[in-house]
Design an enzyme around this catalytic site. Structure first.
Site, mmCIF file in Angstrom:
data_model
loop_
_atom_site.group_PDB
_atom_site.id
_atom_site.type_symbol
_atom_site.label_atom_id
_atom_site.label_comp_id
_atom_site.label_asym_id
_atom_site.label_seq_id
_atom_site.Cartn_x
_atom_site.Cartn_y
_atom_site.Cartn_z
ATOM 1 N N CYS A 118 10.953 0.928 1.472
ATOM 2 C CA CYS A 118 11.702 -0.427 0.599
ATOM 3 C C CYS A 118 12.189 -1.190 1.638
ATOM 4 C CB CYS A 118 12.815 0.297 -0.242
ATOM 5 S SG CYS A 118 13.412 -1.005 -1.074
ATOM 6 N N ASP A 222 -2.408 -4.556 -0.439
ATOM 7 C CA ASP A 222 -3.565 -5.353 -0.505
ATOM 8 C C ASP A 222 -4.860 -4.694 -1.194
ATOM 9 O OD1 ASP A 222 -1.841 -7.332 0.645
ATOM 10 O OD2 ASP A 222 -3.133 -7.611 2.402
#
Length: 393
Positions: A118, A222
């Site tokens: 994170c 992606d």
């Protein structure tokens, strides 16, 4: 409703596509934990379209140990969720181990993941998330304690390349995690400083795969389409993919992924017309109502999904604004009924990146965090997990 994976032509897998400890997955696909997104409602919706492993939102270990109402809600699973997967965040080995012990002892999880990726400032400034692997000793202590506490339950980790290009941690951390006995290692191929900007460095996934000989290595970053997933596996050799922002407003992506890994993408790719998207959006709101046990709260929550679901479709600004302020399911149904459901899938306009990418920025860290990879006594005393927070993200 768009055809689910159960009604979409698909090949038959004779062997598991991915093993994570005792878990056998038909397709090597995992839903990435996303704060405020991957609650039970969204996981159930994605599961209706495809196979894989669907992970909860990131939950703070301390909040779970203290049994805060919010954390207890987040660890609940619907009876249809056959594999219950929970992600934890923490900075203290003892607290993380206690949280894992609780989940195992109370039979609340079939898979546990630890978050070391994170990039959100409120997490990294406390030494958590993507900041933590820099302190390799602390990282190793947390993972070893969690693996021991998990016992027969497979424990995995998800991490980033490092803090920034000058402080890469993924290879050392990956080897330490392998030594600790984790069941799989997932890598988001960006640094914390990059946030979600630019292009993910898939070559780092390949390097990690080549450095790890035991547990599966999973790639993240992606994957906007099933074709991207196949390309990542082909280019990096990774054992599976973790999909995050690519499925925002597109839960049917998991149907495409299942078809792709079974060799049926050409005939089974889901390209919904506007009516099918509207039906799925309404279904999402219904599931959120069940999750929150509140129609009003569900409608507030689903508002953030409007732009993602209708990306590329000819839905006017006034209607989008109305959808983003809807207060009841009846209002939502009435608004969706004004759409021309026969309008076809818009192709490229509905695909590609979604969600906020952010811009590269200096990662928020505890004072003097980068001075050494060893954790000083004063630093350990100052580490906190943000008591009161339910979700770290």
């Amino acid at each position: 409703m768009i055809p689910s994976a159960a009604t979409t032509p698909a090949g038959t897998a004779t062997t598991p596509a991915l093993r994570i400890g005792p878990l056998e997955l038909d397709v090597p696909v995992i839903l990435a934990p996303m704060a405020g997104i991957t609650n039970t409602a969204f996981r159930r919706l994605c599961r209706e379209f495809g196979a894989g492993l669907y992970v909860s939102e990131m939950i703070t270990s301390r909040a779970l140990v203290e049994r805060t109402p919010g954390s207890m809600r987040l660890i609940n699973h619907h009876e249809s969720e056959s594999t219950r997967s929970i992600q934890l965040y923490g900075v203290d080995p003892k607290t993380v181990a206690e949280a894992v012990t609780m989940l195992v002892a109370e039979d609340r999880a079939d898979h546990i993941d630890l978050n070391f990726g994170c990039p959100v400032p409120k997490v990294t400034r406390k030494g958590g998330g993507a900041a933590l692997p820099w302190k390799l000793g602390l990282f190793r202590q947390i993972v070893e304690a969690a693996v021991k506490a998990a016992g027969p339950i497979p424990l995995t980790i998800k991490m980033r390349k490092g803090i920034d290009s000058d402080h890469l941690t993924y290879l050392e951390a990956g080897k330490a995690a392998e030594g600790a006995g984790v069941a799989a290692i997932a890598l988001h191929a960006r640094t914390a400083a990059e946030f979600y900007s630019g292009q993910a460095d898939w070559s780092a996934i390949e390097k990690l795969k080549n450095a790890i000989s035991g547990p599966p290595v999973l790639g993240n970053g992606d994957i906007w389409s099933a074709e991207d997933a196949l390309r990542m596996v082909g280019e990096t050799g990774c054992d599976g993919v973790v999909v995050g922002r690519g499925c925002l407003g597109r839960p049917w992506l998991f149907g495409d992924l299942a078809a792709a890994f079974r060799g049926d993408l050409e005939t089974a790719k889901i390209q919904p017309d506007l009516g099918q998207v509207a039906a799925t959006f309404y279904r999402h709101a219904e599931l959120l109502t069940e999750f929150f046990d509140s129609e009003e709260r569900a409608c507030r929550d689903v508002r953030k999904h409007v732009a993602w679901y209708f990306k590329g479709y000819p839905v006017g600004g006034d209607l989008r604004a109305s959808l983003a302020t809807v207060g009841t399911l009846a209002q939502l149904e009435e608004l969706l009924a004004t759409l021309d459901g026969t309008l076809p899938y818009p192709g490229e306009g509905a695909e590609g990146p979604r969600g906020r990418a952010g811009t590269p920025k200096r990662t928020a860290l505890p004072e003097h965090w980068l001075d050494s990879q060893e954790l000083a006594g004063a630093e350990r005393a100052n580490l906190t997990e943000g008591e009161g927070d339910t979700s770290g993200g």
